[in-house]
Design an enzyme around this catalytic site. Sequence first.
Site, mmCIF file in Angstrom:
data_model
loop_
_atom_site.group_PDB
_atom_site.id
_atom_site.type_symbol
_atom_site.label_atom_id
_atom_site.label_comp_id
_atom_site.label_asym_id
_atom_site.label_seq_id
_atom_site.Cartn_x
_atom_site.Cartn_y
_atom_site.Cartn_z
ATOM 1 N N GLY A 93 0.653 -1.090 -0.021
ATOM 2 C CA GLY A 93 0.171 0.184 -0.073
ATOM 3 C C GLY A 93 1.030 1.273 0.033
ATOM 4 C CB THR B 197 7.268 -3.512 -6.559
ATOM 5 O OG1 THR B 197 7.231 -4.403 -7.795
ATOM 6 C CG2 THR B 197 6.054 -3.127 -5.944
ATOM 7 C CG ASP C 140 5.171 3.846 -2.515
ATOM 8 O OD1 ASP C 140 4.344 4.769 -2.766
ATOM 9 O OD2 ASP C 140 4.973 2.612 -2.676
#
Length: 312
Positions: free
Chosen positions: A38, A247, A251
């Site tokens: 998330g 991935t 973030d």
Amino acid sequence: MTVTVVGSIHVDFYIKVDRFPLVGETIMGRGFHISPGGKGANQAVGCGKLGEKTFIVGRIGEDFSEYILNNFRNAGVKTDFVKIDVEHNTGVAFVILNTVTGQNMIIIDPGADYWITQKDVDDALEAILDSQVILLQLEIPIKINLYVAQLAYSKGKTVILNPAPAADLPQEIFRYINIITPNRVEASQLTGIEVRDLDTAIKAGRKLIEKGVAYSIITLGSHGSILVTPDKSLYYPSFKVDVVDTTGAGDAFNAGLTVALSQGYSIEEAVKWGNACAALKITRIGAQSGLPNKHELEEFMEKHKDYRVKSL
């Protein structure tokens, strides 16, 4: 210093493939594993691993609650304001990782993320007031992001919006955003300017400033990032590393940027932190397990102390 992340909390289900399947095709994968994810959670863990006092505000279901809460605590993230929703499942993401290219495909069911409320935010006011920087993304309802941005901005906090995944935003939100950090796809959607190269990235960044933000940072993947301010544009080349898993690279970037700003560094230096964190992340698998800690970042930046930013 302190940061608060308001956003999504997921569990990621990974499977590795040598190539992505065609529509209607079944292929064999391998290496299935489950990991916490998330965007909100990833960014909070990224900040926590860099040694910053970090609060996460969000919702999870009962299904994976202990797993998620223990993971946050192990990363140094404070979970005082994570609500457990007894009516909805934890958000989940299914990640197909191409081991040849390092690229991925992701499908998300937000679950409890989409049931976060303004009261959840109000209950976390203590954390917001204690923080220098508030970090947001778009895996929770936009109306909640707008509410947090208004609240934090009114309290004099630095508000960062990572507008991912790409979505249309109300014009009103831009006036409460100090820094926006879209990738090229998100920047294109937000501005109507197709970001193809450095020149178009600068144009998109200027358009975002015209909308009301103080600074815009366009991340360009393997090509680095562009910082656009009201009076200049700076190009930050990517660090050259071996790609294992992209991935969570965005973030990692946002976590590094946020922590640097929280610690009082300039926006120009903070973008360098973001680039370095993203570079370290993509050398390892896992949206969170691959995030660097403070020592790793310091060592990496010392190794690359000859890194130069270019004025455009």
